[in-house]
Design an enzyme around this catalytic site. Structure first.
Site, PDB file in Angstrom:
ATOM      1  N   ASP A   1      48.315  27.810  43.700  1.00  0.00           N
ATOM      2  CA  ASP A   1      48.808  29.073  43.125  1.00  0.00           C
ATOM      3  C   ASP A   1      49.766  29.830  44.060  1.00  0.00           C
ATOM      4  O   ASP A   1      50.524  30.682  43.610  1.00  0.00           O
ATOM      5  CB  ASP A   1      47.632  30.001  42.780  1.00  0.00           C
ATOM      6  CG  ASP A   1      46.648  29.338  41.832  1.00  0.00           C
ATOM      7  OD1 ASP A   1      47.067  28.422  41.111  1.00  0.00           O
ATOM      8  OD2 ASP A   1      45.471  29.739  41.832  1.00  0.00           O
TER       9      ASP A   1
ATOM     10  N   GLY B   1      41.685  28.648  48.481  1.00  0.00           N
ATOM     11  CA  GLY B   1      42.598  29.721  48.093  1.00  0.00           C
ATOM     12  C   GLY B   1      42.044  31.112  48.336  1.00  0.00           C
ATOM     13  O   GLY B   1      41.136  31.285  49.164  1.00  0.00           O
TER      14      GLY B   1
ATOM     15  N   GLY C   1      66.033  25.233  35.656  1.00  0.00           N
ATOM     16  CA  GLY C   1      67.138  25.799  34.880  1.00  0.00           C
ATOM     17  C   GLY C   1      66.693  26.473  33.589  1.00  0.00           C
ATOM     18  O   GLY C   1      67.321  26.309  32.534  1.00  0.00           O
TER      19      GLY C   1
HETATM   20  P1  ATP Z   1      42.252  28.514  43.433  1.00  0.00           P
HETATM   21  O1  ATP Z   1      42.784  29.870  43.094  1.00  0.00           O
HETATM   22  O2  ATP Z   1      43.281  27.605  43.974  1.00  0.00           O
HETATM   23  O3  ATP Z   1      41.451  27.904  42.336  1.00  0.00           O
HETATM   24  P2  ATP Z   1      40.333  29.939  45.038  1.00  0.00           P
HETATM   25  O4  ATP Z   1      39.762  29.684  46.375  1.00  0.00           O
HETATM   26  O5  ATP Z   1      41.103  31.216  44.862  1.00  0.00           O
HETATM   27  O6  ATP Z   1      41.218  28.688  44.666  1.00  0.00           O
HETATM   28  P3  ATP Z   1      38.163  30.972  43.401  1.00  0.00           P
HETATM   29  O7  ATP Z   1      37.490  30.384  42.227  1.00  0.00           O
HETATM   30  O8  ATP Z   1      38.829  32.292  43.219  1.00  0.00           O
HETATM   31  O9  ATP Z   1      39.176  29.862  43.923  1.00  0.00           O
HETATM   32  O10 ATP Z   1      37.099  31.151  44.565  1.00  0.00           O
HETATM   33  C1  ATP Z   1      36.314  30.052  45.012  1.00  0.00           C
HETATM   34  C2  ATP Z   1      34.937  30.502  45.365  1.00  0.00           C
HETATM   35  O11 ATP Z   1      34.984  31.446  46.452  1.00  0.00           O
HETATM   36  C3  ATP Z   1      34.186  31.246  44.287  1.00  0.00           C
HETATM   37  O12 ATP Z   1      33.624  30.377  43.328  1.00  0.00           O
HETATM   38  C4  ATP Z   1      33.111  31.942  45.098  1.00  0.00           C
HETATM   39  O13 ATP Z   1      32.064  31.072  45.426  1.00  0.00           O
HETATM   40  C5  ATP Z   1      33.852  32.302  46.385  1.00  0.00           C
HETATM   41  N1  ATP Z   1      34.271  33.703  46.334  1.00  0.00           N
HETATM   42  C6  ATP Z   1      35.306  34.243  45.672  1.00  0.00           C
HETATM   43  N2  ATP Z   1      35.342  35.584  45.828  1.00  0.00           N
HETATM   44  C7  ATP Z   1      34.278  35.903  46.611  1.00  0.00           C
HETATM   45  C8  ATP Z   1      33.743  37.126  47.136  1.00  0.00           C
HETATM   46  N3  ATP Z   1      34.339  38.298  46.902  1.00  0.00           N
HETATM   47  N4  ATP Z   1      32.639  37.044  47.903  1.00  0.00           N
HETATM   48  C9  ATP Z   1      32.032  35.857  48.137  1.00  0.00           C
HETATM   49  N5  ATP Z   1      32.482  34.685  47.677  1.00  0.00           N
HETATM   50  C10 ATP Z   1      33.584  34.698  46.928  1.00  0.00           C
END
Ligand code: ATP
Length: 322
Positions: free
Chosen positions: A127, A102, A185
């Site tokens: 999401d 994500g 609904g």
């Molecule tokens: P979901 O929202 O479906 O759970 P996601 O990919 O958005 O999936 P996150 O927990 O937001 O899930 O991000 C997954 C991982 O991505 C984080 O644990 C981290 O290791 C990495 N990550 C997130 N943001 C950053 C960032 N700005 N820089 C480096 N790594 C990041």
């Protein structure tokens, strides 16, 4: 290109396995060796990757979750963590990586791109909050699970003339709640994108009761300012709604489903598109479905742009709840 890796990151989503299978098989068909990384960025940092063959991805298309495992890695958010991940990739002579996940995962993917490593992201999260994809892998299955629960809750609520508050997942994004609310609904839909005063909700519920509705359904996004429990407590203390209230928090039930047909197809198409991108050197991009076509969007744009949701649908839901 001779060797690539694939990983799943962030929250698991039904269909991730279909994407892994597609990356592995289309990669192998191109004559590449494919490595699977265990437990997302944590596994990458710890060098937990090994070759994955066509037979290793047999019979996984219909499984929810991810056979590679997933994780939220705080270490990867640090420079040292990312340096260790790059070191592991170099040690195994990996020349490109597919990152299935994500918006957080794709922000992570972008940081790897910035270091010059060839990355292709695959849009996967229940999401549906990822810019560069109209609909991400897992959304449709999660939505159907939420709907099935809502339909059942409405049956029992109608028998007892109850009000039900159903909290659905989606982190900071109201997409799942909005769609589940419309398709289910709902009388009221509460999402983070629109500030909703509890007193207004109470008024809507009272009106529904006075109209003689047999039940009232409130769908609440987990990221909304007032969650379902808090709202129910507030109503109990301050209002005579007519309906007796019950709260159901769907939580992880929504994530663990068997991927439906559309998620399997989407995952398969996006996985193949990702190896296509690597083969033609189109890297630093996310592959996602836009207007029903496979499209690529630079990870830089994905990482820095918030995906809006169509709020006209919220207005429509309001109109239909009357
Ligand atoms: P979901 O929202 O479906 O759970 P996601 O990919 O958005 O999936 P996150 O927990 O937001 O899930 O991000 C997954 C991982 O991505 C984080 O644990 C981290 O290791 C990495 N990550 C997130 N943001 C950053 C960032 N700005 N820089 C480096 N790594 C990041």
């Amino acid at each position: 290109m001779k060797r690539i890796a694939v990983l799943t990151s962030g929250g698991d989503a039904p269909g991730m396995n279909g994407a892994i299978r597609s990356v592995v098989r289309t990669g192998i068909n191109r004559g590449w060796e494919v490595f699977g990384v265990r437990r997302g960025y944590d596994g990458l940092i710890n060098g937990d990757l090994k070759p994955i063959g066509s037979r290793d991805v047999s019979n996984i298309l219909q499984l929810g979750g991810t056979i590679l495992g997933s994780a939220r890695s705080h270490e990867f958010e640090t420079e040292e963590g990312r340096e260790r991940a790059l070191k592991a990739l170099r040690k195994h002579n990996i020349e490109g990586i597919v990152i299935i996940g994500g918006n957080g995962s794709q922000r992570g993917a972008y940081t790897l791109t910035e270091s010059g490593f060839p990355v292709v992201g695959v849009a996967s999260t229940i999401d549906n909050d990822l810019y560069g994809a109209d609909i991400t892998i897992g959304v449709n299955t999660a939505l159907n699970i939420a709907l099935e629960a809502i339909d059942r809750l409405k049956v029992t609520a109608s028998s007892h003339q109850r009000g039900i508050l159903v909290e659905v997942m989606g982190r900071d994004c109201g997409y799942l709640a909005l769609m589940a609310g419309i398709a289910g609904g709902a009388e009221v839909i509460i999402i983070p994108e629109i500030e909703t005063a509890p007193d207004r909700v109470a008024k809507q519920l009272r009106e529904a009761y006075e109209k003689g509705k047999p039940h009232a359904l409130v769908v609440v996004a987990e990221g909304a300012k007032y969650n379902a429990e808090r709202l129910a407590r507030y109503f109990k203390d301050h209002y005579e709604l007519g309906f007796e209230l019950r709260v159901t928090i769907l939580g992880y039930v929504q994530r663990g489903g068997t991927p439906d047909a559309s998620d399997r197809l989407l995952a398969t198409r996006l996985g193949a598109a990702a190896t296509d991108c690597l083969a033609r050197g189109e890297v630093g991009v996310l592959v996602g479905l836009i207007k029903n076509e496979i499209a690529t969007t630079p990870l830089k744009v994905v990482a820095t742009t918030k995906k809006p949701i169509d709020l006209s649908l919220w207005d429509l839901a309001q109109e239909l709840a009357k």
